[in-house]
Design a protein around this motif. Structure first.
Motif, mmCIF file in Angstrom:
data_model
loop_
_atom_site.group_PDB
_atom_site.id
_atom_site.type_symbol
_atom_site.label_atom_id
_atom_site.label_comp_id
_atom_site.label_asym_id
_atom_site.label_seq_id
_atom_site.Cartn_x
_atom_site.Cartn_y
_atom_site.Cartn_z
ATOM 1 N N ALA A 121 0.835 -1.206 0.000
ATOM 2 C CA ALA A 121 0.000 0.000 0.000
ATOM 3 C C ALA A 121 0.867 1.252 0.000
ATOM 4 C CB ALA A 121 -0.941 -0.002 1.199
ATOM 5 N N TRP A 124 2.367 1.578 -3.463
ATOM 6 C CA TRP A 124 1.328 1.929 -4.440
ATOM 7 C C TRP A 124 0.982 3.408 -4.320
ATOM 8 C CZ3 TRP A 124 -4.449 0.150 -4.278
ATOM 9 C CH2 TRP A 124 -5.046 0.325 -5.527
ATOM 10 N N ALA A 125 0.751 3.871 -3.103
ATOM 11 C CA ALA A 125 0.389 5.279 -2.883
ATOM 12 C C ALA A 125 1.521 6.204 -3.333
ATOM 13 C CB ALA A 125 0.043 5.516 -1.422
ATOM 14 N N LEU A 131 -3.245 8.354 -7.127
ATOM 15 C CA LEU A 131 -3.604 8.083 -5.731
ATOM 16 C C LEU A 131 -3.003 9.104 -4.774
ATOM 17 C CD1 LEU A 131 -3.183 4.203 -5.689
ATOM 18 C CD2 LEU A 131 -5.307 5.502 -5.845
ATOM 19 N N ALA A 134 -4.755 9.706 -1.619
ATOM 20 C CA ALA A 134 -5.037 8.571 -0.743
ATOM 21 C C ALA A 134 -3.903 8.347 0.253
ATOM 22 C CB ALA A 134 -5.244 7.313 -1.570
ATOM 23 N N LEU A 139 -5.748 2.377 1.664
ATOM 24 C CA LEU A 139 -5.731 1.454 0.532
ATOM 25 C C LEU A 139 -5.752 -0.012 0.967
ATOM 26 C CD1 LEU A 139 -3.115 3.309 -1.690
ATOM 27 C CD2 LEU A 139 -5.616 3.305 -1.952
#
Length: 166
Positions: A121, A124-125, A131, A134, A139
């Motif tokens: 996560a 990814w962020a 994102l 976010a 996530l």
């Protein structure tokens, strides 16, 4: 406003086409009686944002085509670069669209250990402009839901699909 994107599992493209051609209002995903087991993931488009998740899980850089998606709906060939598009009646112009994801995507998500979700996560962020709003912790539930869906698809020898609605 972002596109509506739902991920689901199905046995074949034909099973999806049957539901879509029925046009009786049965949702593919969501609602009280969906046609398929799935996860609602608004704005997580299959090629870029989901591709960035796959890159984060694998620990590689994102690249075009990472999700190996291919069209399952509409079933007609897409128009050439010069059209013709009937913007009022052409599913290639208006949607919805369904994309089949590569089996390697399904297997990558299915094999994701729960203990790795926080690190994935965070990657990814950090690796996704899409994102930027976010928080990595926010996530976690989506990653866990997609991983569980992929695991069920793998266990049933099914493919993962993405429904995209404008």
């Amino acid at each position: 406003m972002g596109a509506i994107t739902d991920y689901f599992r199905a046995t074949t493209d034909a099973a999806i086409v049957t539901v879509l051609e029925r046009a009786d209002g049965t949702p593919l995903v969501g609602g009280p009686h969906p046609a398929f087991d799935g996860v609602e993931a608004k704005g997580v488009d299959p090629d870029v944002v989901l591709g960035q998740l796959i890159a984060a899980v694998r620990g590689v850089g994102w690249r075009v085509g990472l999700t190996e998606s291919s069209p399952a709906w509409p079933t007609t060939p897409p128009p050439g670069p010069d059209g013709p598009f009937d913007l009022d009646d052409d599913l290639w112009a208006t949607g919805p669209w369904v994309l089949r994801l590569g089996r390697s995507v399904r297997d990558t998500l299915a094999d994701l250990p729960a203990a790795d979700v926080p690190a994935v996560a965070a990657r990814w962020a950090a690796g996704s402009e899409e994102l930027a709003h976010a928080d990595a912790e926010d996530l976690h539930p989506l990653i866990e839901a997609l991983s569980a869906l992929a695991h069920r698809a793998h266990s049933a020898d099914e493919d993962l699909y993405c429904l995209v609605c404008p």
